[in-house]
Write a protein that holds these residues in place. Structure first.
Motif, mmCIF file in Angstrom:
data_model
loop_
_atom_site.group_PDB
_atom_site.id
_atom_site.type_symbol
_atom_site.label_atom_id
_atom_site.label_comp_id
_atom_site.label_asym_id
_atom_site.label_seq_id
_atom_site.Cartn_x
_atom_site.Cartn_y
_atom_site.Cartn_z
ATOM 1 N N HIS A 73 0.883 -1.317 -0.397
ATOM 2 C CA HIS A 73 -0.625 0.072 -0.321
ATOM 3 C C HIS A 73 0.657 1.163 0.041
ATOM 4 O O HIS A 73 0.526 2.641 -0.681
ATOM 5 C CB HIS A 73 -0.888 0.356 1.326
ATOM 6 N N ASP A 74 1.780 1.130 1.062
ATOM 7 C CA ASP A 74 2.688 2.457 1.151
ATOM 8 C C ASP A 74 3.795 2.890 -0.411
ATOM 9 O O ASP A 74 4.013 4.075 -0.963
ATOM 10 C CB ASP A 74 3.371 2.271 1.719
ATOM 11 N N ARG B 34 0.948 4.044 -2.869
ATOM 12 C CA ARG B 34 0.775 5.186 -2.399
ATOM 13 C C ARG B 34 1.371 6.521 -2.958
ATOM 14 O O ARG B 34 1.735 6.750 -3.206
ATOM 15 C CB ARG B 34 0.416 5.647 -1.098
#
Length: 291
Positions: A278-279, A282
């Motif tokens: 996710h990071d 992102r």
């Protein structure tokens, strides 16, 4: 026949895994407003492998209807069954698609002669412009430049989407095909260099999240402005890489959810993006200036 930034559009879905036509219409309008030059409906990124035949045709028809001739619509109609590919291609023609994109048969690993006869038979069966699609990383089947050259002699086979990332193939293919046969890249990370070497554009995953930026970069490359093209592409380079940390379209659908563009839904056997990434994704969206 086509040029510039052609988005390999995702197929948005509802929580029950039905097609989310409201979000699909939103994405279509966003892309047209953002300068996307063509929409590729129900390709790999559009989860063609998990849409049944009826859904496949319905999504193509919906996109054609909503685009309403403002930009070209290219329908993904490839299959590893020649008869199925003919049926899908005929459906795309019937509902008004401008062209079809046909991936090399996957899993059954045909010979080069099998590839030639497969695509030749589809082209002869359905009178619509057809673009070959070579992506051996997904299909375990690599269409060689010599086979592309043979198929380029078929009048309604108008181009190839070459997604190997091997830039040396641009010159090899160009030397073997007719002058009006188009070369499109399917590899975002090398797209600018591909176009600068003589390609007519790209069918892009990154364009799903940054349509305006990809369009501007491709147009600069098509105009021969290498410095500007590379400058515009630089903020997208991380996205070109990170949108493939898991199998496409897992990361790009998660990115569009994060951007508030679609709902969080994807069909098995694909699963939502692992939390470990996710990071990572992102961060790529922030680098691209879209989040």
């Amino acid at each position: 026949m086509f040029k510039g930034s052609m988005v390999a559009l995702v197929t948005p879905m509802n929580e029950d895994e039905s097609v989310d036509y409201q979000s699909l219409e939103y994405l279509i309008e966003w892309h047209i407003a953002s300068g996307t030059d063509a929409i590729v409906a129900v390709g790999t990124t559009g989860e063609s492998a998990t849409l049944d035949m009826k859904e496949h045709c319905e999504v193509i028809a919906f996109v054609v209807n909503k685009v309403a001739k403002r930009i070209p619509v290219i329908a993904g109609t490839g299959a590893n069954s020649t008869s199925e590919a003919i049926e899908l291609t005929a459906c795309a023609k019937k509902v008004g698609a401008d062209a079809c994109l046909l991936v090399t048969p996957y899993y059954n690993k045909p010979t080069q002669e099998g590839l030639y006869l497969h695509h030749k038979k589809i082209a002869e069966a359905v009178d619509i412009p057809q673009i070959l699609y070579n992506v051996p990383g997904r299909t375990a089947c690599d269409m060689q430049p010599e086979t592309i050259g043979r198929l380029a002699k078929v009048s309604n086979i108008v181009g190839v989407k070459e997604a190997t990332g091997d830039l040396s193939r641009v010159a090899k293919i160009r030397a073997l095909v007719r002058d009006d046969f188009d070369l499109y890249t399917g590899d975002d990370a090398t797209a600018i260099e591909f176009i600068l070497l003589g390609g007519q554009g790209g069918i892009s995953v990154t364009a799903n999240i940054a349509p305006s930026q990809v369009s501007q970069a491709y147009n600069a490359a098509l105009a021969g402005n290498a410095d500007l093209a590379r400058e515009l592409d630089a903020p997208l380079m991380e996205a070109h890489q990170k949108l493939f940390v898991e199998a496409n379209p897992i990361p790009v659908k998660w990115a569009l959810v994060e951007m508030g563009k679609i709902k969080s839904a994807i069909r098995l056997p694909l699963t939502p993006l692992s939390t470990d990434y996710h990071d990572v994704v992102r961060g790529a969206l922030k680098q691209a200036g879209v989040l």
